[in-house]
Design a protein around this motif. Structure first.
Motif, short mmCIF file in Angstrom:
data_model
loop_
_atom_site.label_atom_id
_atom_site.label_comp_id
_atom_site.label_asym_id
_atom_site.label_seq_id
_atom_site.Cartn_x
_atom_site.Cartn_y
_atom_site.Cartn_z
N ARG A 1 3.00 5.25 -13.10
CA ARG A 1 1.91 5.17 -14.23
C ARG A 1 0.72 6.33 -13.73
NH1 ARG A 1 -0.87 1.21 -14.13
NH2 ARG A 1 -0.16 0.21 -12.18
N LEU B 1 -1.23 3.38 -5.74
CA LEU B 1 -0.22 2.48 -6.30
C LEU B 1 0.43 2.77 -7.70
CD1 LEU B 1 -2.07 -0.77 -5.10
CD2 LEU B 1 0.16 0.09 -4.04
N ALA B 2 -0.55 3.40 -8.54
CA ALA B 2 -0.15 3.66 -9.90
C ALA B 2 1.07 4.75 -9.87
CB ALA B 2 -1.27 4.06 -10.78
N GLN C 1 4.39 3.64 -9.03
CA GLN C 1 4.90 2.89 -10.11
C GLN C 1 4.99 3.54 -11.30
OE1 GLN C 1 1.72 -0.08 -10.32
NE2 GLN C 1 2.57 -1.07 -8.45
N ASN D 1 7.52 2.88 -2.48
CA ASN D 1 6.97 1.96 -3.15
C ASN D 1 6.14 1.06 -1.97
OD1 ASN D 1 6.84 -0.23 -4.93
ND2 ASN D 1 8.90 -0.98 -4.70
N SER E 1 3.08 -1.28 -0.48
CA SER E 1 2.38 -2.43 -0.92
C SER E 1 0.97 -1.68 -0.87
CB SER E 1 2.54 -3.53 0.01
OG SER E 1 1.95 -3.23 1.45
#
Ligand code: FES
Ligand code: FES
Lengths: 171, 798
Positions: free
Chosen positions: A165, A159-160, A163, A131, A133
């Motif tokens: 996605r 980043l996706a 998450q 996870n 930043s």
């Protein structure tokens, strides 16, 4: 220590084992052979790219025992017996890894020359830190130069993925 | 402008995505052929030297060396990219003209042997004085780089439109500024390489090239072969940005080595050699004078430029013309004068880099315009809106502009960036700047003189209709043209993108296309692809018409289905019809080609900068400056573009991000540096200083709703145009933050720090002077008072 063989001109070569993407390869290399060249020329794993041979661009990134390294700065004999993951080993059984999928969907790939190294750096980051930043993503890929994308879509793709996605909203 | 498109306008994933993320995509340097040799070029260690002798005998004796060649073994015909000045040779015979000039080459069993063999070639040089400073290359007594070009003048341009002197004389305010732009390099991450092989009299070259067609043309010319016996194949390409447009010498040397040895030869440049080959952005000295009325409306502009061409012409004649030709595009004024000298120096040759010729002049002009605005007390955003070009206008140098929404771009970026608020409220050390840009959508004329169409395409539908293959000579160098062209083909055919395949950039299989340069592919190759797709669709509808018993003009095809426009229910799949077509009429093929209309005026150089359509854009950047160190942090960048209809939004924004990235590098960090012997001091990516992911600020990019009437579905350029405003935008943001202008690129921390220091010193001097003046004044007043005696007291006069 790897077995050494000396040819008639007195040049020494070493018999080493490289565990690449789960396959053990026994290869004969000179002492000064860099891992990038052995992967590309002897094992035909040309997904590992060469952009500078100085450790500047990161296009030769591979995972050595799970850690991203510039394979142009690693001697093949240093990798003897160790676990190497190249880009060819990221997709499993023909199925793309989430980060690969996400990179395609986010248009994080342009010329694609930096992409293998980028995928491996990102994958190493996500394994270590599921996870991250945005700043952590940027730092993790800062050794991988990309001349095409301005990193915008690459950072988004990583980043996706974290998450869960893999496809952007505007798709 | 109907928007019921099924395929275009959508961010479909790249067609080459899976190969690229898995490492399956093969670039030229990844290819291997049985019996292949490795080739390497020996280059000059001197900037300028006469070659006295070359002795290759020792290298030839080294085991593993298969061939050694020098100028004696290769065609002596001069080549280059600009036919106006062919001045390069495969190998130097009389003199070398820069550090890195090509002298000899070897072919060996492996790379290691190549490097050893190169060391054994003995070249005796008589070192000559070198012309290294372009600002003085034209001076009397400077070393001559080429005998035939007096005072090292490679080209000079003098153009005048309207009456500049009169307009300046009548202007309310006239201002002159000078700026200097630096030499930068494209730095694609994939180094150049080529693999050459002969099969009888036929030469095949795999090459990392942006234009297989120009390669084929120049190679055929150099070896005096029919073009049909030369085959150029472009595998995947790892970026170009203009740097892979022309012959590098690798393929000429490789072809000769392959012929001599009868084996495939792979030649390549390492990173330092790529820097030496260069062909990047010219360093440039730019003097600009503008006259405006009291509202800031530009009445006349004068550009007086000098360019460092390096040792050869490359594409530099065009660069020189572009530098001036595109300047009157973004703003409207009638009187314009452009003077330019491109000079030879003993440095690597410069050529075309993203935005070809335009970014540095735009930097100069946009910085200058802010100075003018400051003189008049006008908001920098307003002065641009006042002068912004309107649609359906013609520039003073005869470029016809159809669609143009630069005003809307400025208005939008003003809102997005919070310009008005920030302009008033930013604290000390923070600044915001704006700049605009515009660019050609493909060059109106080819690089060499020919009447061939600029682009062509075929589409072949698979026998059972389950796939269609687009054959195009266009070149995906990373920008995504393979994907976008497949979207366009599918849209035109009424087919599905997911079922498209593509074969691109192989001169033997694919039809002619001039390739990836001047931001031409979506527009020009797209026009050819659209035509080919429409031809397929026409045949499909004809076939369906007989199958359905309905008139063809009542039918349409979209998303792989053929249906009646007037009645419901009657439909067929594309597959069924295509299969029937193959059974009854043979292969289902479509063809298309594109030739631009005749463009531009008739003055000398009128062709350069002409284009069937122009793109426009505006950028705002916000920076924070550390006054102690000069460090520039970029807080944010906002970009708005008028690039016509967007085929693939994600890919388009990717282009904008990349262009901004390159422009940002050029604005603040990047510069090719030389020592006093003409050797590059920073021929590595770390010291040339490419930006990393942590250096990049947040970027917001948008497009305005736009439609270019001449383009397929209304498309225009974006890939290069987005670099054009960036340098000026940074210059203006930094100016706004510091209140003082740095007049040369890159706007490095050191220059910023120095400018701030000088400003402080100036302010301190002024303060000291003021104090001294006040003191002297007080002293004088005291003395006077003493002399006058007590001050008389007057009665109130009222
Ligand atoms: S090739 Fe290893 S870092 Fe560039
Ligand atoms: S996609 Fe081209 S270098 Fe990253």
């Amino acid at each position: 220590m790897a077995q050494a063989i000396t040819d008639k001109d007195g040049v020494k070569r070493y018999l080493i084992t490289l565990n690449v993407n789960g396959d053990a390869h026994t290869v004969l290399v000179k002492g000064n052979a860099i891992l990038t060249n052995v992967l590309r020329e002897q094992l035909d794993l040309t997904g590992t790219k060469k952009g500078c041979e100085l450790g500047d661009c990161g296009s030769c990134t591979v995972l050595l025992d799970g850690k991203p390294v510039d394979s142009c700065l690693v001697l093949a004999i240093e990798a003897d017996g160790r676990e190497i993951t190249t880009i060819e080993g990221v997709a499993e059984n023909g199925r793309l890894d989430a980060i690969q999928e996400s990179m395609i969907n986010h248009a994080a790939v342009q010329c694609g020359y930096c992409t293998p190294g980028m995928v491996l750096s990102a994958k190493a980051l996500l394994t270590r830190n599921p996870n991250p930043s945005e700043q952590e993503v940027r730092e993790a890929i800062s050794g991988n130069l990309c001349r095409c994308t301005g990193y915008v879509h690459i950072v988004e793709a990583v980043l996706a993925t974290a998450q869960g996605r893999l496809t952007p909203d505007d798709h | 402008m109907s928007d019921n498109h099924k395929v275009i306008g959508r961010s479909v994933p790249r067609i080459d995505g899976p190969e690229k993320v898995t490492g399956g995509a093969k670039y030229t340097g990844d290819l291997k052929f049985p019996n292949m040799l490795y080739g390497k070029i020996l280059t000059s260690p001197h900037a300028h030297a006469r070659i006295i002798s070359i002795d290759t005998s020792e290298a030839e004796r080294l085991p593993g060396v298969k061939a050694v060649i020098t100028h004696k073994d290769v065609p002596t015909l001069k080549y280059g990219l600009s036919p106006a000045r062919w001045d390069e040779s495969i190998f130097c015979s009389d003199k070398v003209r820069f550090v890195g000039d090509k002298v000899a080459a070897v072919a060996c069993l492996d790379e290691d042997t190549c490097y050893r063999a190169l060391k054994l070639i003995k070249v005796e040089y008589e070192v000559l004085p070198a012309a290294l400073d372009f600002l003085h290359a034209m001076d009397e007594g400077q070393p001559q780089v080429h005998e035939e070009y007096a005072r090292n003048i490679n080209t000079e341009i003098h153009q005048e439109f309207g009456d500049v002197e009169k307009a300046l004389a009548e202007a309310h305010h006239v201002r002159t500024d000078t700026f200097v732009g630096q030499r930068t390099y494209q730095s694609p991450i994939e180094p150049h390489s080529a693999i050459s092989m002969w099969d009888g009299g036929k030469l095949t070259i795999y090459s990392s090239t942006q234009s297989p067609h120009y390669f084929q043309h120049y190679i055929a010319r150099e070896f005096d072969m029919p073009m049909g016996d030369v085959r150029i194949i472009k595998p995947y390409l790892g970026g170009g940005f203009g740097g892979k447009l022309e012959p590098t010498g690798l393929e000429f040397a490789g072809a000769v080595l392959a012929r001599l040895t009868g084996r495939p030869v792979r030649t390549f440049y390492d990173r330092a050699e790529m820097f030496a080959h260069n062909r990047g952005r010219h360093a440039q000295y730019m003097e600009i004078t503008t006259g405006v009325d009291k509202n800031g409306k530009i009445l006349a502009a004068k550009a007086n430029f000098l360019m460092d061409g390096g040792a050869y012409t490359s594409l530099g004649i065009a660069s020189a013309y572009y530098a001036g030709a595109l300047l009157p595009l973004t703003y409207e004024f009638d009187n314009y004068q452009f003077d330019m000298f491109r000079v030879y120096t003993n440095l690597p040759a410069c050529g075309a880099q993203r935005g070809h010729g335009a970014p540095q002049p735009k930097y100069a002009f946009e910085s200058h315009l802010d100075n003018v605005a400051a003189d008049l007390g006008i908001d920098p955003m307003d002065i641009r809106i006042i002068n912004a070009r309107r649609p359906d206008t013609v520039t003073p140098n005869d470029f016809r502009v159809n669609s143009c929404k630069i005003k809307e771009c400025l208005e939008r970026v003003r809102v997005m960036s919070g310009w008005d608020e920030k302009k008033k409220n930013l604290p000390r050390g923070r600044g915001i700047g704006v700049a605009t840009g515009s660019f050609v959508t493909g060059a109106g004329y080819p690089i060499y003189r020919t009447d061939l169409p600029h682009a062509a395409a075929f589409i072949k539908v698979c026998e059972d209709g389950t796939a269609a293959t687009l054959y195009t000579g266009s070149v995906d160098i990373g920008q995504g043209s393979d994907t976008v062209l497949c979207q366009m083909a599918a849209e035109a055919m009424g087919y599905r993108y997911e079922q498209m395949k593509i074969v691109a950039a192989d001169t033997e299989i694919t039809p002619l296309d001039f390739g990836a340069y001047a931001s031409r592919q979506t527009y020009m190759s797209g026009a050819a692809v659209k035509q080919a797709g429409e031809e397929v669709k026409r045949q499909i509808l004809e076939m369906a018409s007989s199958m359905l018993g309905l008139p063809a003009d009542d039918l349409d095809c979209a998303d792989g289905m053929i249906f009646s426009k007037s009645r419901n229910g009657k439909s067929l799949s594309f597959e069924e019809v295509a299969r029937k077509h193959f059974v009854l009429r043979g292969p289902l093929l479509g063809r298309g080609s594109y030739t631009p209309p005749k463009l531009g005026g008739s003055f000398k150089g009128a062709a350069v900068g002409t284009s069937p359509a122009y793109s426009f854009g505006a950028q705002v950047g916000e920076v924070a400056i550390d006054e102690e160190t000069g460090e520039i942090s970029v807080v944010g960048i906002w970009d708005v573009h008028d690039c016509g209809k967007v085929i693939n939004p994600r890919l388009l924004h990717g282009q904008v991000h990349g262009a901004l990235y390159m422009g940002m590098g050029e604005a603040v960090w990047e510069e090719v540096l030389f020592d006093d012997k003409g050797r590059i001091k920073n021929a590595e990516l770390a010291n040339y200083r490419l930006l990393t992911a942590v250096d990049m600020p947040p970027i917001t990019s948008e497009v305005v709703d736009s439609y270019e009437p001449t383009g397929p579905w209304g498309v225009k350029e974006v890939g290069e145009g987005a670099t054009n405003p960036t340098l000026g935008m940074f210059s203006n943001a930094i100016f706004d933050a510091m209140g003082v202008r740095v007049n040369s690129l890159p706007l490095s921390y050191e220059k910023v720090w120095r400018a701030l220091k000088e400003k402080r010193e100036r302010e301190e001097d002024a303060r000291r002077e003021e104090d001294a003046r006040r003191e002297a004044h007080d002293r004088r007043a005291d003395a006077q008072r003493e002399a006058d005696g007590p001050t008389p007291i007057y009665a109130n006069p009222i």
